[in-house]
Design an enzyme around this catalytic site. Structure first.
Site, PDB file in Angstrom:
ATOM      1  N   HIS A 156       0.763  -1.311   0.082  1.00 28.72           N
ATOM      2  CA  HIS A 156       0.055   0.014  -0.053  1.00 28.72           C
ATOM      3  C   HIS A 156       0.901   1.200  -0.032  1.00 28.72           C
ATOM      4  O   HIS A 156       2.049   1.473   0.514  1.00 28.72           O
ATOM      5  CB  HIS A 156      -0.927  -0.023   1.282  1.00 28.72           C
ATOM      6  CG  HIS A 156      -0.036  -0.029   2.446  1.00 28.72           C
ATOM      7  ND1 HIS A 156      -0.010   1.317   3.213  1.00 28.72           N
ATOM      8  CD2 HIS A 156       0.426  -0.835   3.193  1.00 28.72           C
ATOM      9  CE1 HIS A 156       1.069   0.955   4.215  1.00 28.72           C
ATOM     10  NE2 HIS A 156       1.039  -0.202   4.354  1.00 28.72           N
ATOM     11  N   ASP A 157       0.473   2.201  -0.525  1.00 29.87           N
ATOM     12  CA  ASP A 157       0.831   3.741  -0.735  1.00 29.87           C
ATOM     13  C   ASP A 157       2.214   3.855  -1.075  1.00 29.87           C
ATOM     14  O   ASP A 157       3.008   4.681  -0.669  1.00 29.87           O
ATOM     15  CB  ASP A 157       0.676   4.297   0.854  1.00 29.87           C
ATOM     16  CG  ASP A 157      -0.589   4.145   1.351  1.00 29.87           C
ATOM     17  OD1 ASP A 157      -1.544   4.875   0.707  1.00 29.87           O
ATOM     18  OD2 ASP A 157      -0.904   3.435   2.371  1.00 29.87           O
TER      19      ASP A 157
END
Ligand code: UDP
Length: 218
Positions: A140-141
């Protein structure tokens, strides 16, 4: 005339991506022809059952539209070829395996090769012509630049920023960053196979080992 699709590069990378690309085309219910392009080929030839030709020949084909996946691991060559294709009005094609998993809020730039068993987790942004080889993941991210290359089984954990042209070797593990302080792999950096990266890697550096440290040549 109909569309045509191609995998550019008929060496190791290209021959491994052709079945993925060809199956992806079938899954999209697209019956167009798919061929190899490789500039080392003088005349039309057959490679693993597909027609192969050099770029000059491909360029002169009379199809309505042309789509090309650049399947060459060297990122500078990838960029050179991508620039040539765009100039010639050829589209950069993104291909993914049937079991490649892409989660929510993900942006992937043109020309990506997402091999089988690759996972791209939530809210990841990826630039042009990314190569994620077998079993790699991006958690994620993360923010990945243009022409970044992952060899097989790269573990790229959350909140990592990888700048343009970085190369991450097979089995490397990169420690997750935080939203306030992402871990950064600089432009053109090389992470050796099996490295365990625990802190930022400067642009152009080569790091190896666990924990990953700059490589000092003998
Ligand atoms: N190649 C090409 N045009 C170029 C540069 C390379 O067709 O401008 C081809 C080259 O002939 C070779 C392949 O791309 O067949 C690259 O193969 P290599 O084994 O170096 O790399 P890999 O397949 O691992 O990316």
């Amino acid at each position: 005339m109909s569309d045509i699709f191609a995998v550019y590069g008929a060496s190791g990378c290209g021959r491994s991506l052709m079945p993925v690309a060809s199956e992806y085309l079938r899954r999209s219910n697209n019956g167009s022809q798919i061929v190899f392009i490789d500039d080392a080929l003088d005349s039309d030839t057959h490679i693993n059952g597909y027609v192969g030709m050099n770029y000059d020949r491909f360029k002169n084909l009379d199809n309505d539209s042309k789509w090309v996946l650049i399947a060459i691991a060297n990122s500078s060559i990838r960029q050179k070829i991508a620039d040539k294709l765009v100039q010639d009005d050829v589209s950069l094609w993104t291909v993914q395996g049937a079991n490649t998993l892409i989660m929510d809020g993900v942006t992937v730039g043109v020309g990506a090769a997402l091999s089988p068993f690759v996972t791209i987790a939530a809210n990841v942004t990826i630039g042009k012509c990314f190569h994620a080889n077998l079993y790699s993941y991006v958690e994620h991210d993360c923010v990945i630049g243009d022409y970044v290359t992952f060899a097989p089984r790269v573990s790229c954990n959350g909140n990592i920023h990888i700048h343009d042209h970085a190369y991450i070797g097979a089995g490397a593990i990169i420690k997750q960053g935080t939203p306030d302080k992402p871990l950064i792999i600089g432009k053109g950096a090389i992470v050796g196979m099996g490295a365990v990266v625990t802190k930022d890697v400067p642009a152009g550096a080569v790091v190896v080992g666990n924990p990953a440290r700059p490589l000092h040549k003998a």
